[in-house]
Design a protein around this motif. Structure first.
Motif, mmCIF file in Angstrom:
data_model
loop_
_atom_site.group_PDB
_atom_site.id
_atom_site.type_symbol
_atom_site.label_atom_id
_atom_site.label_comp_id
_atom_site.label_asym_id
_atom_site.label_seq_id
_atom_site.Cartn_x
_atom_site.Cartn_y
_atom_site.Cartn_z
ATOM 1 N N THR A 72 0.834 -1.210 0.000
ATOM 2 C CA THR A 72 0.000 0.000 0.000
ATOM 3 C C THR A 72 0.864 1.255 0.000
ATOM 4 N N GLY A 101 1.276 4.007 -3.109
ATOM 5 C CA GLY A 101 1.006 5.432 -2.924
ATOM 6 C C GLY A 101 2.201 6.305 -3.239
ATOM 7 N N ALA A 142 -2.983 -1.029 -5.363
ATOM 8 C CA ALA A 142 -3.982 -0.159 -6.004
ATOM 9 C C ALA A 142 -4.654 0.738 -4.974
ATOM 10 N N LEU A 143 -4.901 0.215 -3.775
ATOM 11 C CA LEU A 143 -5.461 1.043 -2.711
ATOM 12 C C LEU A 143 -4.510 2.185 -2.379
ATOM 13 N N ILE A 202 -2.426 3.602 -4.408
ATOM 14 C CA ILE A 202 -2.504 4.553 -5.521
ATOM 15 C C ILE A 202 -3.756 5.412 -5.393
ATOM 16 N N LEU A 203 -4.867 4.791 -5.041
ATOM 17 C CA LEU A 203 -6.117 5.523 -4.843
ATOM 18 C C LEU A 203 -5.976 6.534 -3.716
ATOM 19 N N LEU A 204 -5.392 6.111 -2.614
ATOM 20 C CA LEU A 204 -5.176 7.035 -1.504
ATOM 21 C C LEU A 204 -4.291 8.206 -1.926
ATOM 22 N N ARG A 222 -4.093 9.591 -4.764
ATOM 23 C CA ARG A 222 -4.855 10.534 -5.590
ATOM 24 C C ARG A 222 -5.773 11.421 -4.758
ATOM 25 N N LEU A 223 -6.093 10.963 -3.557
ATOM 26 C CA LEU A 223 -6.972 11.732 -2.685
ATOM 27 C C LEU A 223 -6.211 12.714 -1.805
#
Length: 196
Positions: A26, A30, A161-162, A164-166, A168-169
């Protein structure tokens, strides 16, 4: 041969639940993105597959039978995880230059997992629990190695992927600081169950 569905359920749960490897995937996702995190994920998956195969062949019993060896592996693995956790916790945004300059390598990830007592316990437990699924230790090693390796690839890709999503936020250095502190703390906390 008995049904392998219970094995697949065990392996899925074992690899998807949060732990040191998933927290590293994770954090790496990120900070470095998916492509640059592939060596880390592949190293962990290969190590888990080889650990499962070794456990099925009976060599994992040696580790469990020798307390000094078990303690040494536990101490080395814990020290490395704590070092990684501190590096992650102290880093800022990816472009700040204060965190790790590059992701964990394939060899580093492989060695990390081989020094992880949780991984040994999980794979030795699987070898003992599912020994009747195969007609020989070699076939069990192939079955467990394949199951753990594939499941780890899928699980780590999801956790990366989580990350990466974090990423972006997160817009401010404070957001990154909070995420990195949380990832570092979770990685450090993942060591606690190995010492019980």
């Amino acid at each position: 041969m008995n049904s392998i569905r219970p094995l697949f359920l065990f392996v899925a749960v074992a690899t998807l639940t949060p732990g040191g490897a998933t927290m590293l995937a994770t954090a790496s996702g990120g900070r470095f993105g998916f492509a640059r995190s592939i060596p880390l994920m592949l190293g962990i998956a290969l190590a888990l597959a080889s650990l499962a195969a070794v456990a099925a062949l009976g060599l994992g019993r040696l580790l469990l039978a020798m307390p000094i060896l078990r303690t040494t592996v536990r101490a080395l693995g814990s020290a490395y995880l704590l070092w990684l956790a501190s590096r992650i916790a102290r880093s800022g945004p990816p472009n700040a230059g204060d965190g790790p300059a590059r992701p964990v390598t394939l060899v580093g990830a492989f060695l990390l997992l081989w020094l992880n007592p949780k991984s040994w316990a999980m794979t030795v437990g699987a070898a003992a629990s599912f020994a009747l699924l195969a007609s020989s230790p070699n076939r069990l090693a192939l079955l467990l190695g394949t199951a753990f390796g594939l499941a780890a690839c899928i699980s780590l890709a999801l956790w990366c992927a989580l990350g990466i999503l974090l990423a972006r936020l997160l817009y401010t250095p404070l957001h990154w600081r909070i995420l990195n502190l949380a990832m570092g703390a979770l990685l450090a906390a993942s060591i606690i169950p190995t010492w019980r």
